[in-house]
Design an enzyme around this catalytic site. Structure first.
Site, PDB file in Angstrom:
ATOM      1  CE  LYS A  95       1.933   0.200  10.833  1.00 28.83           C
ATOM      2  NZ  LYS A  95       3.116  -0.672  10.825  1.00 28.83           N
ATOM      3  NE  ARG A 132       4.628   1.979   5.487  1.00 29.32           N
ATOM      4  CZ  ARG A 132       3.784   0.975   5.714  1.00 29.32           C
ATOM      5  NH1 ARG A 132       2.492   1.160   5.682  1.00 29.32           N
ATOM      6  NH2 ARG A 132       4.254  -0.223   5.981  1.00 29.32           N
ATOM      7  NE  ARG A 136       3.276 -10.761   9.274  1.00 23.80           N
ATOM      8  CZ  ARG A 136       3.036  -9.462   9.157  1.00 23.80           C
ATOM      9  NH1 ARG A 136       2.351  -8.816  10.083  1.00 23.80           N
ATOM     10  NH2 ARG A 136       3.512  -8.783   8.147  1.00 23.80           N
ATOM     11  NE  ARG A 143       2.806  -8.982   4.324  1.00 25.74           N
ATOM     12  CZ  ARG A 143       2.498  -7.875   4.995  1.00 25.74           C
ATOM     13  NH1 ARG A 143       1.459  -7.852   5.807  1.00 25.74           N
ATOM     14  NH2 ARG A 143       3.213  -6.782   4.866  1.00 25.74           N
ATOM     15  NE  ARG A 157       7.602  -4.785   5.344  1.00 30.56           N
ATOM     16  CZ  ARG A 157       6.839  -5.684   5.970  1.00 30.56           C
ATOM     17  NH1 ARG A 157       7.220  -6.952   6.051  1.00 30.56           N
ATOM     18  NH2 ARG A 157       5.716  -5.326   6.522  1.00 30.56           N
TER      19      ARG A 157
HETATM   20  P1  AMP Z   1       1.987  -2.853   5.451  1.00 33.85           P
HETATM   21  O1  AMP Z   1       1.034  -3.988   5.306  1.00 33.85           O
HETATM   22  O2  AMP Z   1       1.372  -1.648   6.092  1.00 33.85           O
HETATM   23  O3  AMP Z   1       3.281  -3.276   6.109  1.00 33.85           O
HETATM   24  O4  AMP Z   1       2.363  -2.368   3.963  1.00 33.85           O
HETATM   25  C1  AMP Z   1       2.935  -3.265   3.038  1.00 33.85           C
HETATM   26  C2  AMP Z   1       3.611  -2.488   1.917  1.00 33.85           C
HETATM   27  O5  AMP Z   1       2.641  -1.669   1.240  1.00 33.85           O
HETATM   28  C3  AMP Z   1       4.695  -1.517   2.346  1.00 33.85           C
HETATM   29  O6  AMP Z   1       5.951  -2.143   2.551  1.00 33.85           O
HETATM   30  C4  AMP Z   1       4.711  -0.561   1.153  1.00 33.85           C
HETATM   31  O7  AMP Z   1       5.346  -1.155   0.028  1.00 33.85           O
HETATM   32  C5  AMP Z   1       3.232  -0.452   0.818  1.00 33.85           C
HETATM   33  N1  AMP Z   1       2.591   0.660   1.562  1.00 33.85           N
HETATM   34  C6  AMP Z   1       1.599   0.548   2.475  1.00 33.85           C
HETATM   35  N2  AMP Z   1       1.219   1.766   2.909  1.00 33.85           N
HETATM   36  C7  AMP Z   1       1.993   2.667   2.259  1.00 33.85           C
HETATM   37  C8  AMP Z   1       2.100   4.086   2.287  1.00 33.85           C
HETATM   38  N3  AMP Z   1       1.336   4.844   3.092  1.00 33.85           N
HETATM   39  N4  AMP Z   1       3.016   4.664   1.474  1.00 33.85           N
HETATM   40  C9  AMP Z   1       3.780   3.945   0.656  1.00 33.85           C
HETATM   41  N5  AMP Z   1       3.768   2.595   0.598  1.00 33.85           N
HETATM   42  C10 AMP Z   1       2.868   1.947   1.392  1.00 33.85           C
END
Ligand code: AMP
Length: 223
Positions: A15, A90, A129, A165, A176
């Site tokens: 994404k 989400r 990664r 990370r 996740r």
């Molecule tokens: P990402 O980089 O998009 O994979 O997001 C990393 C982490 O940020 C996720 O595993 C969640 O803990 C938090 N996060 C990001 N976007 C959201 C969202 N829209 N709602 C809730 N948690 C989020």
């Protein structure tokens, strides 16, 4: 014409890569809630302290916080001619809240792109990664490894060790993915009912995926 686009997909589906490409091409802001939250954690803000444990364990942060940062971000002047939302919504409550934000502004989404990739491939991608903490360059230690083991290739990063990370460790990646299937996947129906959803197979090359997405955005009149 404005373009308001959501990109959906499991963690690791690509994404971020595709959202950055679309944003660059159209001059829209790329709004990644994950990046915004990571910056809060890195800067130890009040929000950062509240959400740190959710992020490190691979859980979603509470919907009200996620919605709050998106409301604030979408109110910025650079969002008037479009944006690409990556990582939001989400959950169904977040999608309903986005619907409300848009209808309050007499706006609507132009496209929702879903990147599909098998879970096994996602686990492989995410656990491989690693990132340079100095310049931010991302390596895949299986398919795009650095020249010297665990060190960034760039001369200005000489001697800097790559880091993983915290939420890319295998047990966290699996949780996740569980969260994605339980809480985020119902959005496929939410947007599918309104014929907004467009599926793209996320296993192709980034360039091929970008072309496919461009074709869809043009067809939707979002450009
Ligand atoms: P990402 O980089 O998009 O994979 O997001 C990393 C982490 O940020 C996720 O595993 C969640 O803990 C938090 N996060 C990001 N976007 C959201 C969202 N829209 N709602 C809730 N948690 C989020």
């Amino acid at each position: 014409m404005a373009g308001r686009v959501v990109i959906l997909g499991a963690p690791g589906a690509g994404k971020g890569t595709q959202a950055r490409r679309v944003a660059r091409k159209h001059g829209w802001p790329h709004i990644s809630t994950g990046d915004i939250f990571r910056s809060h954690v890195d800067h130890k803000t009040a929000i950062g302290q509240k959400i740190e444990s959710y992020m490190h364990s691979g859980q979603l942060v509470p919907d009200d916080l996620a919605c709050q940062i998106v409301v604030e971000r979408l109110a910025a002047p650079d969002c008037t001619s479009g944006y690409i939302l990556d990582g939001f919504p989400r959950s169904v409550p977040q999608a309903e809240s986005l619907d409300q934000m848009l209808s309050d502004r007499h706006e609507s989404l132009d496209a929702v792109i879903l990147l599909t990739v098998d879970d096994d491939e996602l686990v492989e991608r995410l656990t491989s990664r690693w990132t340079c903490p100095h310049c931010g360059k991302i390596y895949n230690v299986k398919f795009n490894p650095p020249k010297r083991e665990n060190q960034c290739d760039k001369p200005e990063c000489e001697g800097v060790r790559l880091v993983q990370r915290e939420d890319d460790r295998e047990d966290t990646v699996r949780s996740r993915l569980r969260v994605y299937h339980e809480t985020t996947e119902p959005l496929i129906q939410h947007y599918g009912r309104r014929s907004l959803l467009q599926r793209v197979a996320g296993g192709a090359s980034p360039e091929a995926i970008e072309q496919e997405i461009e074709g869809m955005l043009t067809a939707q009149g979002a450009s």
